[in-house]
Design an enzyme around this catalytic site. Structure first.
Site, PDB file in Angstrom:
ATOM      1  N   ASP A 197       3.355   4.104   2.645  1.00  0.00           N
ATOM      2  CA  ASP A 197       3.677   2.785   3.201  1.00  0.00           C
ATOM      3  C   ASP A 197       5.168   2.501   3.113  1.00  0.00           C
ATOM      4  O   ASP A 197       5.815   2.143   4.100  1.00  0.00           O
ATOM      5  CB  ASP A 197       2.889   1.689   2.472  1.00  0.00           C
ATOM      6  N   THR A 252      -4.723  10.447   2.339  1.00  0.00           N
ATOM      7  CA  THR A 252      -4.207  11.789   2.034  1.00  0.00           C
ATOM      8  C   THR A 252      -2.932  11.708   1.217  1.00  0.00           C
ATOM      9  O   THR A 252      -2.552  12.676   0.561  1.00  0.00           O
ATOM     10  CB  THR A 252      -3.883  12.563   3.336  1.00  0.00           C
ATOM     11  N   TYR A 285     -10.306   1.176  -4.361  1.00  0.00           N
ATOM     12  CA  TYR A 285      -9.185   2.064  -4.032  1.00  0.00           C
ATOM     13  C   TYR A 285      -8.862   2.969  -5.222  1.00  0.00           C
ATOM     14  O   TYR A 285      -8.736   4.188  -5.090  1.00  0.00           O
ATOM     15  CB  TYR A 285      -7.959   1.223  -3.648  1.00  0.00           C
ATOM     16  N   GLU A 306       5.409  -1.246  -6.847  1.00  0.00           N
ATOM     17  CA  GLU A 306       3.996  -1.549  -6.581  1.00  0.00           C
ATOM     18  C   GLU A 306       3.088  -0.869  -7.604  1.00  0.00           C
ATOM     19  O   GLU A 306       2.120  -1.451  -8.083  1.00  0.00           O
ATOM     20  CB  GLU A 306       3.609  -1.136  -5.153  1.00  0.00           C
ATOM     21  N   SER A 327       0.688  -3.128   5.756  1.00  0.00           N
ATOM     22  CA  SER A 327       1.739  -2.938   4.739  1.00  0.00           C
ATOM     23  C   SER A 327       2.723  -4.081   4.617  1.00  0.00           C
ATOM     24  O   SER A 327       3.929  -3.878   4.527  1.00  0.00           O
ATOM     25  CB  SER A 327       2.495  -1.624   4.970  1.00  0.00           C
ATOM     26  N   GLY A 375      -3.719  -4.745   6.223  1.00  0.00           N
ATOM     27  CA  GLY A 375      -3.555  -3.305   6.045  1.00  0.00           C
ATOM     28  C   GLY A 375      -2.386  -2.744   6.832  1.00  0.00           C
ATOM     29  O   GLY A 375      -2.313  -1.548   7.072  1.00  0.00           O
TER      30      GLY A 375
END
Length: 392
Positions: free
Chosen positions: A177, A38, A227, A165, A131, A129
């Site tokens: 994240d 989201t 992704y 990133e 982070s 996953g």
């Protein structure tokens, strides 16, 4: 535990870089309790920082060079880079994360006048996953801000870390994240509106239950095309909806009812499914936080389960490993709710489990998962921690 980790790191630091005065830092990982995929759709997320994370020992250098060494990736050795004019370099492997932060700091007018010797030691499983990349990015930002007195607040550092990133590493992640890693608060999760960056802390009172993270031990690559494809599908769906609702700026602005009325304007059925997940998951997140704040942990758990169904059926990011873990968890006594967390395609599930049921949870799921998948999962009982900070 922390003192033991730092003591071991000090010995490694001395071996690699000599006996120097060092500063120590900790940057947590994060787990998202609900609200997945989201963040880049302008919706809400509900993550918390966790007690697993990344430690750093740092010494100043008197030249413009930085040397970094990761105890988790010892085979990569000491990696060197300059503190100016950096570009992504595949050969420098994991060091591209701190390099990216140095680069975006420089572009934002925060040039670093010297380099560092740094030893990193992470307690987060890589590729899980949780982070680890954001943990290292925000860690680097705090180290730079502390060393040079740039005076940036944590939200500024979070934004620069995300930019590192997105722009330097090339992963089109949302802001959740880095925000959760930097802004985490002990015993609280963060309800974050990713569209406006408005946020509030919500006390997590699980009473006789704990957060259990279960790692599929199937690594995922966040940079994987899947992704970025999901992100592009949602953007395309949003653009089609804007043709009939021009004031719409994000899928996260829609109620479920509004979406159902407008969904026919998304021509591609697959894109309609992706957008439906983004809208429904955002509203489910708001409902889940309200339930938790009313002490209705059972309702929160049911919404976690519903989140996994949506990620499996509408967003198609779970896969056999994550589905197996979730299905096994739902069948266990004492499990309040369970879902995949993170980008998907591997990584971890997050479960709320009653404390007296945790030993059986680990034993039963470990055995059944190994029989189905062919290798064992790993379990972590996490506490909710503060965001990135200097230790000493």
């Amino acid at each position: 535990m922390e003192q033991e980790i730092l003591k071991e790191m000090k010995a490694v630091f001395t071996e690699k870089f000599g006996d120097k005065t060092t500063r120590s830092y900790f940057s947590p990982g994060r787990v998202n309790l609900i609200g997945e995929h989201t963040d880049y759709n302008g919706g809400h997320v509900f993550p918390c920082a966790i007690s697993l994370g990344t430690y750093a020992l740092v010494a100043d250098r008197d030249d413009g060079k930085t040397r970094v060494y990761s105890m988790n990736l010892a085979d990569k050795g000491v990696i060197e880079f300059s503190m100016t004019g950096l570009a992504y370099d595949k050969a420098k492997d994991w060091a591209n994360y701190p390099m990216g932060v140095v680069s975006v700091f420089e572009q934002a007018g925060h040039a670093c006048s010297h380099g560092f010797d740094i030893v990193i030691n992470g307690t987060l499983p890589g590729g899980s996953g949780l982070s680890s990349s954001a943990s290292i990015e925000v860690l680097t930002a705090v180290i730079l801000n502390d060393a040079f007195g740039f005076g940036l607040d944590m939200v500024d550092m979070v934004k620069l870390s995300q930019k590192a990133e997105n722009v330097f590493v090339g992963v089109n992640c949302g802001i959740m994240d880095q925000f959760a890693v930097g802004m985490g608060k002990k015993d609280c999760a963060i309800l974050l509106d990713c569209n406006t960056l408005s946020y509030r802390y919500s006390k997590i009172s699980l009473k006789d239950a704990s957060i259990v993270i279960t790692n599929t031990n199937k690594p995922h690559s966040l940079a994987s095309s899947a992704y970025n494809v999901r992100r592009a599908q949602c953007e395309h769906a949003l653009n089609e909806l804007k043709e009939v609702k021009p004031e719409l700026t994000a899928l996260g602005e829609l109620s479920n009812e509004e979406f159902n009325k407008l969904a026919g304007h998304i021509a591609e059925p697959l894109e309609r499914q992706r957008a439906r997940h983004a809208v429904y998951e955002n509203n489910r997140t708001l409902e889940a936080v309200a339930a938790l704040e009313q002490d209705d942990v059972e309702r929160f758990g049911k919404l976690m389960d519903a989140s996994h169904f949506s990620l499996r059926d509408d967003y198609d990011v779970t896969g056999k490993n994550l589905d197996t873990l979730a299905e096994l968890a739902w069948a266990q006594d004492g499990v309040i709710g369970s879902r995949m967390t993170g980008a998907g395609f591997g990584g971890c599930t997050v479960s709320l489990v009653r404390n007296d049921a945790i030993p059986a949870f680990k034993e039963n799921i470990g055995k059944a998962y190994t029989e189905i998948i062919g290798y064992a999962p790993s379990f972590y009982v996490a506490s909710i921690a503060d965001g990135t900070h200097r230790l000493g």
